[in-house]
Design a protein around this motif. Structure first.
Motif, PDB file in Angstrom:
ATOM      1  N   ALA A  42       0.817  -1.207   0.000  1.00 34.43           N
ATOM      2  CA  ALA A  42       0.000   0.000   0.000  1.00 34.43           C
ATOM      3  C   ALA A  42       0.856   1.265   0.000  1.00 34.43           C
ATOM      4  O   ALA A  42       0.328   2.372  -0.046  1.00 34.43           O
ATOM      5  CB  ALA A  42      -0.932   0.006   1.204  1.00 34.43           C
ATOM      6  N   GLY A  43       2.188   1.101   0.060  1.00 36.99           N
ATOM      7  CA  GLY A  43       3.083   2.252  -0.021  1.00 36.99           C
ATOM      8  C   GLY A  43       3.588   2.781   1.301  1.00 36.99           C
ATOM      9  O   GLY A  43       4.178   3.856   1.358  1.00 36.99           O
ATOM     10  N   ILE A  44       3.376   2.065   2.389  1.00 39.69           N
ATOM     11  CA  ILE A  44       3.838   2.482   3.707  1.00 39.69           C
ATOM     12  C   ILE A  44       5.012   1.600   4.101  1.00 39.69           C
ATOM     13  O   ILE A  44       4.965   0.382   3.952  1.00 39.69           O
ATOM     14  CB  ILE A  44       2.710   2.368   4.753  1.00 39.69           C
ATOM     15  N   ASN A  45       6.059   2.208   4.624  1.00 37.91           N
ATOM     16  CA  ASN A  45       7.247   1.470   5.038  1.00 37.91           C
ATOM     17  C   ASN A  45       6.940   0.743   6.345  1.00 37.91           C
ATOM     18  O   ASN A  45       6.741   1.362   7.385  1.00 37.91           O
ATOM     19  CB  ASN A  45       8.423   2.434   5.200  1.00 37.91           C
ATOM     20  N   ALA A  46       6.867  -0.595   6.293  1.00 38.58           N
ATOM     21  CA  ALA A  46       6.501  -1.403   7.460  1.00 38.58           C
ATOM     22  C   ALA A  46       7.458  -2.574   7.605  1.00 38.58           C
ATOM     23  O   ALA A  46       8.010  -3.062   6.629  1.00 38.58           O
ATOM     24  CB  ALA A  46       5.077  -1.906   7.317  1.00 38.58           C
ATOM     25  N   GLU A  47       7.614  -3.014   8.858  1.00 38.67           N
ATOM     26  CA  GLU A  47       8.519  -4.131   9.154  1.00 38.67           C
ATOM     27  C   GLU A  47       7.885  -4.996  10.240  1.00 38.67           C
ATOM     28  O   GLU A  47       7.429  -4.496  11.262  1.00 38.67           O
ATOM     29  CB  GLU A  47       9.861  -3.566   9.636  1.00 38.67           C
ATOM     30  N   CYS A  78       3.706  -7.946  16.151  1.00 40.75           N
ATOM     31  CA  CYS A  78       3.667  -6.490  15.980  1.00 40.75           C
ATOM     32  C   CYS A  78       4.241  -6.108  14.629  1.00 40.75           C
ATOM     33  O   CYS A  78       5.039  -6.833  14.044  1.00 40.75           O
ATOM     34  CB  CYS A  78       4.467  -5.804  17.078  1.00 40.75           C
ATOM     35  N   ILE A  79       3.830  -4.931  14.178  1.00 36.97           N
ATOM     36  CA  ILE A  79       4.351  -4.359  12.941  1.00 36.97           C
ATOM     37  C   ILE A  79       4.852  -2.963  13.269  1.00 36.97           C
ATOM     38  O   ILE A  79       4.118  -2.158  13.845  1.00 36.97           O
ATOM     39  CB  ILE A  79       3.267  -4.280  11.851  1.00 36.97           C
ATOM     40  N   LYS A  80       6.102  -2.695  12.933  1.00 36.35           N
ATOM     41  CA  LYS A  80       6.688  -1.377  13.153  1.00 36.35           C
ATOM     42  C   LYS A  80       6.520  -0.565  11.864  1.00 36.35           C
ATOM     43  O   LYS A  80       6.917  -1.011  10.789  1.00 36.35           O
ATOM     44  CB  LYS A  80       8.164  -1.515  13.493  1.00 36.35           C
ATOM     45  N   LEU A  81       5.904   0.605  12.003  1.00 35.54           N
ATOM     46  CA  LEU A  81       5.699   1.498  10.862  1.00 35.54           C
ATOM     47  C   LEU A  81       6.730   2.608  10.909  1.00 35.54           C
ATOM     48  O   LEU A  81       7.015   3.153  11.969  1.00 35.54           O
ATOM     49  CB  LEU A  81       4.283   2.079  10.886  1.00 35.54           C
ATOM     50  N   LYS A  82       7.269   2.936   9.758  1.00 41.30           N
ATOM     51  CA  LYS A  82       8.274   3.996   9.667  1.00 41.30           C
ATOM     52  C   LYS A  82       7.721   5.140   8.836  1.00 41.30           C
ATOM     53  O   LYS A  82       6.932   4.936   7.925  1.00 41.30           O
ATOM     54  CB  LYS A  82       9.554   3.452   9.028  1.00 41.30           C
TER      55      LYS A  82
END
Length: 95
Positions: A42-47, A78-82
């Motif tokens: 979706a275009g969001i930096n996630a890890e 968990c998902i870390k969003l940047k």
């Protein structure tokens, strides 16, 4: 081994379509990894953060709407969003 044309009118083939010599690799993914990939698409930096890595995941969960007793839940990671207003998303399942 010969390949069978799926659009062929010949329904009686001597070739076994399941035995083509190629193996299929299946990678088991945790739910937070699947969601992290969807968020990245979706275009969001996630890890995806490994399960049990954060102190937050070791705490008990409470539902304030139904009283102060703990509910049985399953931590799905968990998902870390940047570069986003939200830093961390925790996925839990209420049993």
């Amino acid at each position: 081994m010969a390949k069978v044309d799926p659009h062929s009118q010949n329904k009686h083939s001597d070739v076994d379509s399941h035995d083509d010599g190629e193996s299929e690799i299946v990678k088991l993914m945790k739910l937070n990894e699947v969601y992290a990939i969807d968020i990245q698409n979706a275009g969001i930096n996630a890890e995806a953060v490994p399960i049990g890595f954060l102190q937050l995941e070791k705490e008990e969960y409470y539902n304030n709407d139904l009283g102060a007793r703990p509910r049985i839940v399953t931590n799905k990671g968990c998902i870390k969003l940047k570069e986003c207003a939200i830093d961390l998303v925790q996925i839990i399942q209420r049993n």
